[in-house]
Scaffold this motif. Structure first.
Motif, PDB file in Angstrom:
ATOM      1  N   LEU A 125       0.828  -1.213   0.000  1.00  0.00           N
ATOM      2  CA  LEU A 125       0.000   0.000   0.000  1.00  0.00           C
ATOM      3  C   LEU A 125       0.856   1.255   0.000  1.00  0.00           C
ATOM      4  O   LEU A 125       0.556   2.217  -0.711  1.00  0.00           O
ATOM      5  CB  LEU A 125      -0.944  -0.003   1.203  1.00  0.00           C
ATOM      6  N   ILE A 126       1.935   1.248   0.761  1.00  0.00           N
ATOM      7  CA  ILE A 126       2.835   2.408   0.793  1.00  0.00           C
ATOM      8  C   ILE A 126       3.447   2.632  -0.595  1.00  0.00           C
ATOM      9  O   ILE A 126       3.531   3.773  -1.066  1.00  0.00           O
ATOM     10  CB  ILE A 126       3.914   2.232   1.876  1.00  0.00           C
ATOM     11  N   ARG A 127       3.845   1.558  -1.259  1.00  0.00           N
ATOM     12  CA  ARG A 127       4.382   1.705  -2.632  1.00  0.00           C
ATOM     13  C   ARG A 127       3.325   2.276  -3.570  1.00  0.00           C
ATOM     14  O   ARG A 127       3.611   3.125  -4.415  1.00  0.00           O
ATOM     15  CB  ARG A 127       4.910   0.368  -3.151  1.00  0.00           C
ATOM     16  N   GLN A 128       2.091   1.817  -3.436  1.00  0.00           N
ATOM     17  CA  GLN A 128       1.009   2.312  -4.280  1.00  0.00           C
ATOM     18  C   GLN A 128       0.710   3.782  -3.980  1.00  0.00           C
ATOM     19  O   GLN A 128       0.435   4.554  -4.905  1.00  0.00           O
ATOM     20  CB  GLN A 128      -0.245   1.461  -4.091  1.00  0.00           C
ATOM     21  N   ILE A 129       0.769   4.155  -2.731  1.00  0.00           N
ATOM     22  CA  ILE A 129       0.534   5.559  -2.363  1.00  0.00           C
ATOM     23  C   ILE A 129       1.632   6.434  -2.955  1.00  0.00           C
ATOM     24  O   ILE A 129       1.362   7.475  -3.546  1.00  0.00           O
ATOM     25  CB  ILE A 129       0.440   5.717  -0.835  1.00  0.00           C
ATOM     26  N   ARG A 130       2.876   5.998  -2.817  1.00  0.00           N
ATOM     27  CA  ARG A 130       3.984   6.779  -3.393  1.00  0.00           C
ATOM     28  C   ARG A 130       3.815   6.874  -4.913  1.00  0.00           C
ATOM     29  O   ARG A 130       3.982   7.941  -5.492  1.00  0.00           O
ATOM     30  CB  ARG A 130       5.341   6.175  -3.045  1.00  0.00           C
ATOM     31  N   SER A 131       3.478   5.781  -5.548  1.00  0.00           N
ATOM     32  CA  SER A 131       3.294   5.770  -6.998  1.00  0.00           C
ATOM     33  C   SER A 131       2.164   6.722  -7.409  1.00  0.00           C
ATOM     34  O   SER A 131       2.313   7.490  -8.368  1.00  0.00           O
ATOM     35  CB  SER A 131       2.984   4.347  -7.463  1.00  0.00           C
ATOM     36  N   GLY A 132       1.053   6.669  -6.689  1.00  0.00           N
ATOM     37  CA  GLY A 132      -0.067   7.553  -6.992  1.00  0.00           C
ATOM     38  C   GLY A 132       0.266   9.014  -6.723  1.00  0.00           C
ATOM     39  O   GLY A 132      -0.207   9.907  -7.425  1.00  0.00           O
ATOM     40  N   TRP A 133       1.081   9.249  -5.732  1.00  0.00           N
ATOM     41  CA  TRP A 133       1.514  10.620  -5.413  1.00  0.00           C
ATOM     42  C   TRP A 133       2.453  11.141  -6.499  1.00  0.00           C
ATOM     43  O   TRP A 133       2.367  12.291  -6.900  1.00  0.00           O
ATOM     44  CB  TRP A 133       2.191  10.631  -4.047  1.00  0.00           C
ATOM     45  N   GLU A 134       3.346  10.270  -6.975  1.00  0.00           N
ATOM     46  CA  GLU A 134       4.315  10.677  -8.000  1.00  0.00           C
ATOM     47  C   GLU A 134       3.679  10.816  -9.380  1.00  0.00           C
ATOM     48  O   GLU A 134       4.172  11.559 -10.216  1.00  0.00           O
ATOM     49  CB  GLU A 134       5.470   9.664  -8.063  1.00  0.00           C
ATOM     50  N   ASP A 135       2.599  10.067  -9.626  1.00  0.00           N
ATOM     51  CA  ASP A 135       1.912  10.104 -10.921  1.00  0.00           C
ATOM     52  C   ASP A 135       0.492  10.627 -10.711  1.00  0.00           C
ATOM     53  O   ASP A 135      -0.428   9.855 -10.467  1.00  0.00           O
ATOM     54  CB  ASP A 135       1.870   8.712 -11.546  1.00  0.00           C
ATOM     55  N   PRO A 136       0.306  11.955 -10.796  1.00  0.00           N
ATOM     56  CA  PRO A 136      -0.998  12.551 -10.493  1.00  0.00           C
ATOM     57  C   PRO A 136      -2.149  12.041 -11.360  1.00  0.00           C
ATOM     58  O   PRO A 136      -3.305  12.238 -11.021  1.00  0.00           O
ATOM     59  CB  PRO A 136      -0.780  14.046 -10.721  1.00  0.00           C
ATOM     60  N   LYS A 137      -1.838  11.386 -12.474  1.00  0.00           N
ATOM     61  CA  LYS A 137      -2.907  10.861 -13.334  1.00  0.00           C
ATOM     62  C   LYS A 137      -3.559   9.634 -12.708  1.00  0.00           C
ATOM     63  O   LYS A 137      -4.603   9.189 -13.164  1.00  0.00           O
ATOM     64  CB  LYS A 137      -2.344  10.501 -14.715  1.00  0.00           C
ATOM     65  N   ASP A 138      -2.911   9.073 -11.685  1.00  0.00           N
ATOM     66  CA  ASP A 138      -3.383   7.824 -11.095  1.00  0.00           C
ATOM     67  C   ASP A 138      -4.022   8.065  -9.730  1.00  0.00           C
ATOM     68  O   ASP A 138      -3.666   7.437  -8.747  1.00  0.00           O
ATOM     69  CB  ASP A 138      -2.209   6.845 -10.992  1.00  0.00           C
ATOM     70  N   GLU A 139      -4.977   8.979  -9.681  1.00  0.00           N
ATOM     71  CA  GLU A 139      -5.583   9.339  -8.396  1.00  0.00           C
ATOM     72  C   GLU A 139      -6.369   8.196  -7.772  1.00  0.00           C
ATOM     73  O   GLU A 139      -6.450   8.082  -6.553  1.00  0.00           O
ATOM     74  CB  GLU A 139      -6.452  10.588  -8.523  1.00  0.00           C
ATOM     75  N   LYS A 140      -6.938   7.318  -8.602  1.00  0.00           N
ATOM     76  CA  LYS A 140      -7.727   6.212  -8.056  1.00  0.00           C
ATOM     77  C   LYS A 140      -6.840   5.260  -7.253  1.00  0.00           C
ATOM     78  O   LYS A 140      -7.225   4.823  -6.170  1.00  0.00           O
ATOM     79  CB  LYS A 140      -8.446   5.460  -9.192  1.00  0.00           C
ATOM     80  N   THR A 141      -5.643   4.964  -7.757  1.00  0.00           N
ATOM     81  CA  THR A 141      -4.719   4.095  -7.023  1.00  0.00           C
ATOM     82  C   THR A 141      -4.368   4.716  -5.680  1.00  0.00           C
ATOM     83  O   THR A 141      -4.370   4.044  -4.647  1.00  0.00           O
ATOM     84  CB  THR A 141      -3.433   3.841  -7.837  1.00  0.00           C
ATOM     85  N   LEU A 142      -4.085   6.006  -5.685  1.00  0.00           N
ATOM     86  CA  LEU A 142      -3.747   6.712  -4.450  1.00  0.00           C
ATOM     87  C   LEU A 142      -4.912   6.654  -3.470  1.00  0.00           C
ATOM     88  O   LEU A 142      -4.739   6.330  -2.287  1.00  0.00           O
ATOM     89  CB  LEU A 142      -3.366   8.164  -4.754  1.00  0.00           C
TER      90      LEU A 142
END
Length: 120
Positions: A36-53
């Motif tokens: 989950l932490i990796r997914q949060i970081r990924s969603g934070w770094e890629d603003p197009k992926d707000e659903k994952t975040l």
């Protein structure tokens, strides 16, 4: 951090005070939280992926409810609310959340090891 006995009793209660169930819950927590932490970081770094975040932060918040005080749960909730505009979330907030998650993984891992040792 709140009283260590308190969170241990809380988690044990969720496990029905059954050591094998407690170990299984610890295993699930230790597997899920780093993902989950990796997914949060990924969603934070890629603003197009707000659903994952949003989904990862919501799930992390749910995981924290098993052990953490309200202040730690609120950190995950901040990310869930900020998913629509992740670039507005300061890097320090992400680092704090990562540190909180790492601390809980360490504590839950210790409880898991102690529970296994007590059964041997």
């Amino acid at each position: 951090m709140h009283d260590e006995t308190d969170w241990r009793q809380k988690l044990s209660g969720f496990a029905g005070n059954d050591p094998p169930t407690l170990i299984a819950i610890c295993d699930a927590f230790l597997e899920e939280v780093p993902i989950l932490i990796r997914q949060i970081r990924s969603g934070w770094e890629d603003p197009k992926d707000e659903k994952t975040l949003q989904v990862a932060a919501h799930t992390l918040k749910s995981c924290f409810r098993y052990v953490a005080p309200d202040s730690d749960i609120e950190r995950a909730a901040e990310f869930e609310r900020g998913a629509a505009n992740p670039q507005a979330i300061e890097p320090e907030r992400l680092e704090q959340l990562e540190a909180i998650a790492a601390r809980w993984c360490e504590l839950v891992g210790e409880l898991r090891a102690e529970t296994i040792a007590a059964r041997e």
